[in-house]
Design a protein around this motif. Structure first.
Motif, mmCIF file in Angstrom:
data_model
loop_
_atom_site.group_PDB
_atom_site.id
_atom_site.type_symbol
_atom_site.label_atom_id
_atom_site.label_comp_id
_atom_site.label_asym_id
_atom_site.label_seq_id
_atom_site.Cartn_x
_atom_site.Cartn_y
_atom_site.Cartn_z
ATOM 1 N N LEU A 62 54.540 50.002 78.062
ATOM 2 C CA LEU A 62 54.676 48.833 78.965
ATOM 3 C C LEU A 62 54.534 48.841 80.263
ATOM 4 C CD1 LEU A 62 57.961 47.822 77.070
ATOM 5 C CD2 LEU A 62 55.863 46.878 76.311
ATOM 6 N N SER A 63 54.123 47.727 80.963
ATOM 7 C CA SER A 63 53.842 47.903 82.325
ATOM 8 C C SER A 63 55.383 47.678 82.911
ATOM 9 C CB SER A 63 52.926 46.652 82.701
ATOM 10 O OG SER A 63 53.559 45.402 82.610
ATOM 11 N N LEU A 64 55.572 47.665 84.112
ATOM 12 C CA LEU A 64 57.101 47.450 84.706
ATOM 13 C C LEU A 64 57.621 45.772 84.433
ATOM 14 C CD1 LEU A 64 59.723 48.398 85.718
ATOM 15 C CD2 LEU A 64 58.660 48.263 88.094
ATOM 16 N N SER A 65 56.675 45.098 84.618
ATOM 17 C CA SER A 65 56.874 43.471 84.554
ATOM 18 C C SER A 65 56.923 43.185 83.173
ATOM 19 C CB SER A 65 55.795 42.940 85.240
ATOM 20 O OG SER A 65 54.547 42.958 84.322
ATOM 21 N N GLN A 66 56.335 43.900 82.014
ATOM 22 C CA GLN A 66 56.642 43.661 80.834
ATOM 23 C C GLN A 66 58.041 43.997 80.294
ATOM 24 O OE1 GLN A 66 53.089 45.854 79.266
ATOM 25 N NE2 GLN A 66 52.230 43.943 78.548
ATOM 26 N N LEU A 67 58.469 45.504 80.934
ATOM 27 C CA LEU A 67 59.812 45.979 80.453
ATOM 28 C C LEU A 67 60.859 45.000 81.053
ATOM 29 C CD1 LEU A 67 61.539 48.409 79.625
ATOM 30 C CD2 LEU A 67 61.243 49.330 81.893
ATOM 31 N N GLU A 68 60.688 44.562 82.037
ATOM 32 C CA GLU A 68 61.559 43.557 82.841
ATOM 33 C C GLU A 68 61.697 42.375 81.948
ATOM 34 O OE1 GLU A 68 63.787 44.225 85.147
ATOM 35 O OE2 GLU A 68 62.808 45.902 86.146
ATOM 36 N N SER A 69 60.724 41.792 81.432
ATOM 37 C CA SER A 69 60.975 40.605 80.524
ATOM 38 C C SER A 69 61.457 40.796 79.055
ATOM 39 C CB SER A 69 59.454 40.198 80.265
ATOM 40 O OG SER A 69 58.795 39.610 81.472
ATOM 41 N N LEU A 70 60.984 42.247 78.763
ATOM 42 C CA LEU A 70 61.454 42.449 77.278
ATOM 43 C C LEU A 70 62.956 42.734 77.436
ATOM 44 C CD1 LEU A 70 58.476 44.402 75.668
ATOM 45 C CD2 LEU A 70 59.428 42.270 74.883
ATOM 46 N N SER A 71 63.198 43.358 78.282
ATOM 47 C CA SER A 71 64.696 43.981 78.283
ATOM 48 C C SER A 71 65.883 42.793 78.029
ATOM 49 C CB SER A 71 65.185 44.546 79.687
ATOM 50 O OG SER A 71 65.047 43.699 80.988
ATOM 51 N N TYR A 72 65.202 41.414 78.583
ATOM 52 C CA TYR A 72 66.172 40.209 78.157
ATOM 53 C C TYR A 72 66.625 40.093 76.810
ATOM 54 C CZ TYR A 72 65.751 38.716 83.059
ATOM 55 O OH TYR A 72 65.818 38.858 84.357
ATOM 56 N N ILE A 73 65.899 40.807 75.764
ATOM 57 C CA ILE A 73 66.044 40.616 74.577
ATOM 58 C C ILE A 73 67.324 40.954 74.258
ATOM 59 C CG2 ILE A 73 65.579 41.609 71.983
ATOM 60 C CD1 ILE A 73 62.653 41.324 72.820
ATOM 61 N N LYS A 74 67.960 42.334 75.048
ATOM 62 C CA LYS A 74 69.161 42.836 74.698
ATOM 63 C C LYS A 74 70.516 41.991 75.117
ATOM 64 C CE LYS A 74 70.223 46.577 74.256
ATOM 65 N NZ LYS A 74 70.965 47.204 73.066
ATOM 66 N N SER A 75 70.228 41.296 76.113
ATOM 67 C CA SER A 75 71.057 40.264 76.712
ATOM 68 C C SER A 75 71.003 38.645 76.040
ATOM 69 C CB SER A 75 71.180 40.150 78.328
ATOM 70 O OG SER A 75 69.869 39.431 78.627
ATOM 71 N N SER A 76 70.138 38.591 75.106
ATOM 72 C CA SER A 76 70.170 37.374 74.536
ATOM 73 C C SER A 76 71.121 37.073 73.438
ATOM 74 C CB SER A 76 68.761 37.006 74.173
ATOM 75 O OG SER A 76 67.520 36.899 75.253
ATOM 76 N N SER A 77 71.678 35.674 73.469
ATOM 77 C CA SER A 77 72.587 35.665 72.237
ATOM 78 C C SER A 77 71.861 35.391 71.060
ATOM 79 C CB SER A 77 73.607 34.383 72.591
ATOM 80 O OG SER A 77 73.062 33.491 73.012
ATOM 81 N N ILE A 78 70.640 34.655 71.050
ATOM 82 C CA ILE A 78 69.880 33.949 69.803
ATOM 83 C C ILE A 78 68.511 34.866 70.012
ATOM 84 C CG2 ILE A 78 68.927 32.288 68.821
ATOM 85 C CD1 ILE A 78 71.082 30.500 69.509
ATOM 86 N N VAL A 79 68.151 35.833 69.156
ATOM 87 C CA VAL A 79 67.001 36.433 68.840
ATOM 88 C C VAL A 79 66.399 36.215 67.613
ATOM 89 C CG1 VAL A 79 66.017 38.675 68.940
ATOM 90 C CG2 VAL A 79 67.456 38.146 70.643
ATOM 91 N N GLN A 80 65.259 35.814 67.213
ATOM 92 C CA GLN A 80 64.400 35.736 65.811
ATOM 93 C C GLN A 80 63.348 36.319 65.814
ATOM 94 O OE1 GLN A 80 64.143 31.258 66.235
ATOM 95 N NE2 GLN A 80 65.968 30.880 64.998
ATOM 96 N N ILE A 81 63.187 36.898 64.436
ATOM 97 C CA ILE A 81 61.958 37.310 64.068
ATOM 98 C C ILE A 81 61.218 36.246 63.487
ATOM 99 C CG2 ILE A 81 60.766 38.849 62.503
ATOM 100 C CD1 ILE A 81 63.361 40.449 62.237
ATOM 101 N N VAL A 82 59.928 35.922 64.335
ATOM 102 C CA VAL A 82 59.119 35.030 64.029
ATOM 103 C C VAL A 82 57.743 35.717 63.371
ATOM 104 C CG1 VAL A 82 57.866 32.852 64.793
ATOM 105 C CG2 VAL A 82 59.954 33.431 65.776
ATOM 106 N N ASN A 83 57.626 35.206 61.923
ATOM 107 C CA ASN A 83 56.327 35.728 61.343
ATOM 108 C C ASN A 83 55.372 34.316 61.268
ATOM 109 O OD1 ASN A 83 57.287 38.118 60.714
ATOM 110 N ND2 ASN A 83 58.499 37.136 59.344
ATOM 111 N N SER A 84 55.823 33.191 61.351
ATOM 112 C CA SER A 84 54.881 32.181 61.241
ATOM 113 C C SER A 84 55.636 31.078 61.796
ATOM 114 C CB SER A 84 54.198 31.768 59.927
ATOM 115 O OG SER A 84 55.254 31.266 58.794
ATOM 116 N N ARG A 85 54.981 29.749 61.672
ATOM 117 C CA ARG A 85 55.736 28.504 62.223
ATOM 118 C C ARG A 85 56.917 28.293 61.323
ATOM 119 N NH1 ARG A 85 53.968 25.034 65.644
ATOM 120 N NH2 ARG A 85 51.815 25.147 66.616
#
Length: 125
Positions: A62-85
């Motif tokens: 990842l680039s540093l900006s991608q890492l910064e964005s993705l790291s918010y997954i760890k602090s999110s209270s709702i995370v979903q695996i989305v395969n389709s609509r």
């Protein structure tokens, strides 16, 4: 609040987490002749097991900006695996602390574990 999506192309590691087990102790003395022999039953017996599916998710480089964005997954209270609509599933991200990167790093990756919210069906004795 809001929603953001991130595709992960790296291979995942599928695991089964054993969260709890229980044992009961049988009193074998009332059946003394059958207590100690080749046909004897056990003294301890597992009476329940609670298990849950888990996935270890790893990112590609990842680039540093991608890492910064993705790291918010760890602090999110709702995370979903989305395969389709119509196919999405809420999961729980592990609550472990993590290191984002070291100063001077040129390549960045992220790894975390997600757990499904339902238990694997099992028998209870």
């Amino acid at each position: 609040g809001g929603f953001e999506y991130f595709p992960f192309y790296k291979f995942k590691e599928f695991q089964v987490d054993i969260e709890a087990t229980g044992q009961t102790r049988n009193n074998i003395l009332p059946q003394w002749p059958k207590s100690y022999a080749l046909t004897a039953d056990t003294l301890n017996r597992q009476s329940f097991r609670v298990t849950r599916n888990k996935i270890v998710v790893r990112s590609q480089h990842l680039s540093l900006s991608q890492l910064e964005s993705l790291s918010y997954i760890k602090s999110s209270s709702i995370v979903q695996i989305v395969n389709s609509r119509t196919d999405r599933r809420t999961v729980i991200v592990d609550s472990d602390s993590f290191k984002k990167y070291d100063e001077g790093d040129k390549l960045y990756t992220l790894q975390f574990t997600i757990s499904y919210t339902d238990e694997i069906p099992s028998q209870t004795i």
